[in-house]
Design a protein around this motif. Structure first.
Motif, PDB file in Angstrom:
ATOM      1  N   ALA A   1       0.825  -1.207   0.000  1.00 21.43           N
ATOM      2  CA  ALA A   1       0.000   0.000   0.000  1.00 21.43           C
ATOM      3  C   ALA A   1       0.860   1.258   0.000  1.00 21.43           C
ATOM      4  O   ALA A   1       0.550   2.235  -0.690  1.00 21.43           O
ATOM      5  CB  ALA A   1      -0.934   0.002   1.213  1.00 21.43           C
ATOM      6  N   ARG A   2       1.957   1.245   0.752  1.00 21.04           N
ATOM      7  CA  ARG A   2       2.817   2.426   0.814  1.00 21.04           C
ATOM      8  C   ARG A   2       3.632   2.597  -0.465  1.00 21.04           C
ATOM      9  O   ARG A   2       3.762   3.707  -0.990  1.00 21.04           O
ATOM     10  CB  ARG A   2       3.736   2.341   2.039  1.00 21.04           C
ATOM     11  CG  ARG A   2       3.015   2.574   3.369  1.00 21.04           C
ATOM     12  CD  ARG A   2       4.000   2.727   4.507  1.00 21.04           C
ATOM     13  NE  ARG A   2       4.668   1.482   4.821  1.00 21.04           N
ATOM     14  CZ  ARG A   2       4.245   0.611   5.732  1.00 21.04           C
ATOM     15  NH1 ARG A   2       3.124   0.842   6.397  1.00 21.04           N
ATOM     16  NH2 ARG A   2       4.926  -0.490   5.977  1.00 21.04           N
ATOM     17  N   VAL A   3       4.170   1.499  -0.972  1.00 24.63           N
ATOM     18  CA  VAL A   3       5.005   1.591  -2.171  1.00 24.63           C
ATOM     19  C   VAL A   3       4.163   1.910  -3.399  1.00 24.63           C
ATOM     20  O   VAL A   3       4.623   2.582  -4.327  1.00 24.63           O
ATOM     21  CB  VAL A   3       5.800   0.287  -2.371  1.00 24.63           C
ATOM     22  CG1 VAL A   3       6.633   0.347  -3.649  1.00 24.63           C
ATOM     23  CG2 VAL A   3       6.713   0.030  -1.171  1.00 24.63           C
ATOM     24  N   MET A   4       2.921   1.456  -3.420  1.00 27.17           N
ATOM     25  CA  MET A   4       2.058   1.694  -4.575  1.00 27.17           C
ATOM     26  C   MET A   4       1.897   3.189  -4.833  1.00 27.17           C
ATOM     27  O   MET A   4       1.844   3.627  -5.987  1.00 27.17           O
ATOM     28  CB  MET A   4       0.689   1.058  -4.337  1.00 27.17           C
ATOM     29  CG  MET A   4      -0.210   1.073  -5.554  1.00 27.17           C
ATOM     30  SD  MET A   4       0.423  -0.033  -6.829  1.00 27.17           S
ATOM     31  CE  MET A   4      -0.902   0.046  -8.016  1.00 27.17           C
ATOM     32  N   ARG A   5       1.829   3.980  -3.778  1.00 29.45           N
ATOM     33  CA  ARG A   5       1.678   5.426  -3.958  1.00 29.45           C
ATOM     34  C   ARG A   5       2.879   6.019  -4.682  1.00 29.45           C
ATOM     35  O   ARG A   5       2.744   6.949  -5.476  1.00 29.45           O
ATOM     36  CB  ARG A   5       1.477   6.102  -2.595  1.00 29.45           C
ATOM     37  CG  ARG A   5       0.158   5.740  -1.930  1.00 29.45           C
ATOM     38  CD  ARG A   5      -0.184   6.747  -0.844  1.00 29.45           C
ATOM     39  NE  ARG A   5       0.752   6.702   0.261  1.00 29.45           N
ATOM     40  CZ  ARG A   5       0.643   5.905   1.318  1.00 29.45           C
ATOM     41  NH1 ARG A   5      -0.377   5.068   1.397  1.00 29.45           N
ATOM     42  NH2 ARG A   5       1.529   5.935   2.284  1.00 29.45           N
TER      43      ARG A   5
END
Length: 244
Positions: free
Chosen positions: A177-181
């Motif tokens: 979720a964090r890396v997707m941003r």
């Protein structure tokens, strides 16, 4: 959205001929790719919230009855995008190197997944922005998302089916979720920003793992908990997670 639009059936003129599909001549992976491409193309052009299921079916060249049987809801369409990426990763069944750490293996697996999602990035950007307005779709998709993360762990040689596997899945989901941003806004030619963010998050997860093991007083004798257990944080609510 036009999921219930009362309009005559008409396929996209640029879509492939439906005859072969209607006759069952197309495999499940091909259908996923067809629908994922159509949905993300529409989402990129007009926004995910303005993209209805009938519009996706038309753009994919599928009669509504055939589309309904496999993709009855918006979460099922998003799951198709996720499956396309998962299948691309799992197609590489190379043996795990004995000298590779779990973190390194997960890094390789997740970067291959981002590479597979790259053609859909413009559409995914719209999905991530609009999905917060669709909590039920996000909640339904979370089951597919968790399944994807479990298979990414398995692809990295990390056992997700043993006791504690749910924590591993939640941890990797939080990392994703964090890396997707970062991935959605990464304009580097080689996804270097995404690679840096993923490496940082996996190292952060590894530190959490060590802290949790020390706190619990249990020294691990296996390698598998290294990265995902370290995330140690619950996955964010479905609407904030990646749809990939």
């Amino acid at each position: 959205m036009d999921d219930t639009a009362d309009t005559p059936w008409k396929t996209d003129p640029d879509a492939p001929d439906t005859a072969e599909h209607a006759a069952g001549g197309e495999g499940a992976d091909d259908l996923d790719q067809r629908v994922a491409a159509a949905a993300m193309r529409l989402a990129a052009g007009q926004g995910w919230r303005n993209t209805g299921l009938l519009a996706i079916a038309r753009a994919a060249g599928m009669p509504p009855g055939d589309f309904y049987r496999r993709f009855p809801s918006r979460s099922d369409v998003l799951a198709a995008v996720s499956r396309v990426a998962d299948t691309a990763v799992l197609a590489d069944d190379a043996p795990v190197g004995p000298d590779e750490s779990a973190r390194d293996r997960l890094f390789d697996v997740m970067m291959r997944r981002y590479d597979a999602l790259l053609p859909y990035r413009d559409g995914l950007r719209s999905v991530v922005r609009d999905l917060r307005r669709e909590p039920l779709t996000a909640l339904a998709f979370s089951r597919h998302f968790g399944r994807s993360m479990a298979w990414m762990l398995r692809a990295a040689g990390v056992e997700a089916d043993r006791t504690g596997g749910a924590l591993l899945v939640a941890g990797l989901g939080a990392v994703q979720a964090r890396v997707m941003r970062v991935f959605l806004e990464d304009d580097s030619a080689d996804l270097s920003r995404t690679m840096a963010a993923l490496d940082s998050e996996l190292r952060r997860a590894e530190r959490w793992a060590g802290a949790l093991r020390r706190r619990s007083g249990r020294a691990s004798t296996t390698e598998s908990p290294t990265a995902p257990q370290g995330a140690g944080e619950p996955a964010r609510e479905p609407g904030s997670a990646s749809t990939g």
